[in-house]
Design a protein around this motif. Structure first.
Motif, short mmCIF file in Angstrom:
data_model
loop_
_atom_site.label_atom_id
_atom_site.label_comp_id
_atom_site.label_asym_id
_atom_site.label_seq_id
_atom_site.Cartn_x
_atom_site.Cartn_y
_atom_site.Cartn_z
N UNK A 168 -8.31 -1.34 -10.46
CA UNK A 168 -7.22 -1.26 -10.36
C UNK A 168 -6.37 -2.71 -10.66
N UNK A 169 -6.74 -3.68 -10.33
CA UNK A 169 -6.76 -4.76 -11.19
C UNK A 169 -6.42 -5.45 -12.85
N UNK A 170 -7.32 -4.37 -13.00
CA UNK A 170 -7.32 -4.05 -14.44
C UNK A 170 -6.15 -4.28 -14.76
N UNK A 171 -5.69 -2.88 -14.50
CA UNK A 171 -4.51 -1.94 -14.70
C UNK A 171 -2.76 -2.43 -14.65
N UNK A 172 -3.32 -3.98 -13.62
CA UNK A 172 -1.79 -4.06 -13.43
C UNK A 172 -1.91 -4.98 -14.39
N UNK A 173 -3.24 -5.55 -15.82
CA UNK A 173 -2.17 -6.18 -16.36
C UNK A 173 -1.35 -5.23 -17.43
N UNK A 174 -1.58 -3.86 -17.38
CA UNK A 174 -1.20 -3.02 -18.48
C UNK A 174 0.06 -2.83 -18.18
N UNK A 175 -0.25 -2.04 -16.91
CA UNK A 175 1.51 -2.17 -15.81
C UNK A 175 1.83 -3.20 -15.06
N UNK A 176 1.89 -3.56 -15.58
CA UNK A 176 2.13 -4.60 -14.21
C UNK A 176 2.04 -4.79 -12.84
N UNK A 177 2.23 -3.37 -12.81
CA UNK A 177 2.38 -2.94 -10.88
C UNK A 177 1.21 -1.71 -10.57
N UNK A 178 -0.08 -1.68 -10.20
CA UNK A 178 -0.81 -0.69 -10.15
C UNK A 178 -0.32 0.04 -9.15
N UNK A 179 -0.65 1.23 -8.00
CA UNK A 179 -0.10 1.65 -7.00
C UNK A 179 -1.92 2.22 -6.51
N UNK A 180 -2.80 2.33 -7.94
CA UNK A 180 -4.21 2.74 -8.03
C UNK A 180 -5.02 3.80 -7.80
N UNK A 181 -3.51 4.80 -8.25
CA UNK A 181 -2.86 6.13 -7.92
C UNK A 181 -3.93 6.81 -9.17
N UNK A 182 -3.61 6.17 -10.49
CA UNK A 182 -4.06 6.56 -11.62
C UNK A 182 -6.39 6.68 -11.78
N UNK A 183 -6.62 5.66 -11.52
CA UNK A 183 -8.57 5.53 -10.94
C UNK A 183 -8.75 5.96 -10.36
N UNK A 184 -7.93 6.20 -9.00
CA UNK A 184 -8.11 7.42 -7.59
C UNK A 184 -8.67 8.57 -8.30
N UNK A 185 -7.71 8.99 -8.75
CA UNK A 185 -7.91 10.29 -9.30
C UNK A 185 -9.06 10.91 -9.73
N UNK A 186 -9.43 9.79 -11.15
CA UNK A 186 -10.40 9.91 -11.81
C UNK A 186 -11.85 9.66 -11.79
N UNK A 187 -11.94 8.70 -10.57
CA UNK A 187 -12.93 9.31 -9.91
C UNK A 187 -12.83 9.63 -9.16
#
Length: 344
Positions: A168-187
């Motif tokens: 989620x921390x890394x994804x914030x660099x890509x999207x500005x703000x990450x809810x964590x939903x994407x990595x949570x689903x994939x895990x």
């Protein structure tokens, strides 16, 4: 010379069935793991010299790069500066990431902070069947596959909770703000109900009330971060709207759990109208969705993901119905495929 160490990791794609955008304002979201895998292959060869090199191969994007350890650390400093500026003034500052391989460099940094990386040649290759740039979690899939691959090379055990936090921390660099939903689903690799900050419940759902298809309307001109900012600018304080979103999520969940076709279709159509209300569905796609809805009494479709605030494309749609939407998709130049869920 010792044999190279190798790692292979595979992560599915994700689809938000409902709750996109509203998950940032207190709603839950229903998210699915979809059988469109992203793979990461890593080969590490140790070196006696106290210097590493990173070769990154992204054939889907025609990107091939090599970075020295010194260049890597310098580039990370620049990325972190841009990220800090973007967090402070997201509408004025440039995006933190300027090249696709920088996502991989950030993953290396995250593992290095926990377990210093050994010196040597790191060869990292990413391949994906994900529909890139279509709101199907392609960034999160790359991040998770890469983090898990690097962790295996250095024999670092990461819990799902820790892996989710880092991703989620890394994804914030890509999207500005990450809810964590994407990595949570994939895990989770299943259907989940998700709520910030990282609360999730597997729903053990495997079959939709109706047949389902994915439809690719094309890559949006705007990215996820731009859509999130635009919605925040106009609707962040509209509590009644976000409450309505939250109610629709619950309607869709209960209808799915109870295999109620009529209520499920009504919920999907209602969710789509709310997405139109917040301005993330281009006019061309609105018209196309109405045509899909008219294919039968139980047909329904909606945008999945951030949508778009510019241009005519909106990324991926999900369509539910009793017959394939091939003819209508062909007339629009859109590709489609049956939606296949991943099961843990």
């Amino acid at each position: 010379m010792s044999q190279p160490l190798t790692a292979f990791c595979q992560v599915p794609s994700k689809l938000i069935l409902c709750g996109e955008h509203s998950v940032l304002y207190g709603s839950t979201a229903l998210s699915l793991a979809v059988d469109l895998p992203t793979t990461c292959q890593i080969e590490f060869s140790a070196s006696a010299q106290n210097e590493s090199r990173f070769q990154i191969d992204l054939p889907d994007l025609n990107v091939h790069s090599e970075t020295s350890e010194k260049q890597w650390r310098q580039e990370l400093q620049e990325i972190n500066k841009r990220h800090h500026a973007f967090q402070s003034e997201p509408q004025q500052a440039p995006a933190p990431l300027t090249h696709p391989q920088q996502l991989i460099l950030l993953c290396l940094q995250q593992i290095d902070r926990i377990h210093p990386l050994p010196s040597g040649l790191w060869q990292i290759k990413i391949h994906s069947e994900n529909w890139l740039g279509r709101g199907m979690g392609s960034s999160a899939a790359v991040i998770l596959a890469t983090l898990q691959g690097i962790a295996r090379i250095v024999q670092l055990e990461l819990s799902h909770e820790r892996l989710l936090q880092i991703a989620t921390e890394v994804e914030c660099y890509q999207h500005g703000q990450s809810s964590g939903l994407d990595p949570a689903t994939l895990l989770a690799k299943t259907v989940i109900e998700y709520k910030i900050p990282g609360l999730l419940e597997p729903l053990n759902l495997s079959e939709f009330p109706l047949q389902a298809w994915l439809i690719d309307t094309g890559q949006p001109v705007s990215n996820t971060g731009q859509c999130v900012l635009k919605v925040r600018e106009h609707f962040a304080d509209n509590d009644a709207l976000w409450h309505e979103f939250a109610q629709v999520v619950q309607q869709i969940k209960l209808a799915w759990q109870n295999n109620q076709q009529t209520e499920f279709v009504e919920g999907i159509r209602h969710n789509q109208r709310l997405l139109e209300q917040i301005g993330v569905v281009p006019t061309k796609i609105r018209t196309f969705i109405r045509e899909l809805d008219n294919l039968s009494a139980h047909a329904c479709a909606k945008v999945c993901g951030a949508g778009a605030v510019q241009g005519d494309a909106a990324g991926v749609l999900v369509y539910f119905g009793e017959q394939a939407p091939d003819t209508l998709c062909h007339s629009m130049g859109f590709k489609s495929r049956p939606l296949e869920l991943v099961h843990p």
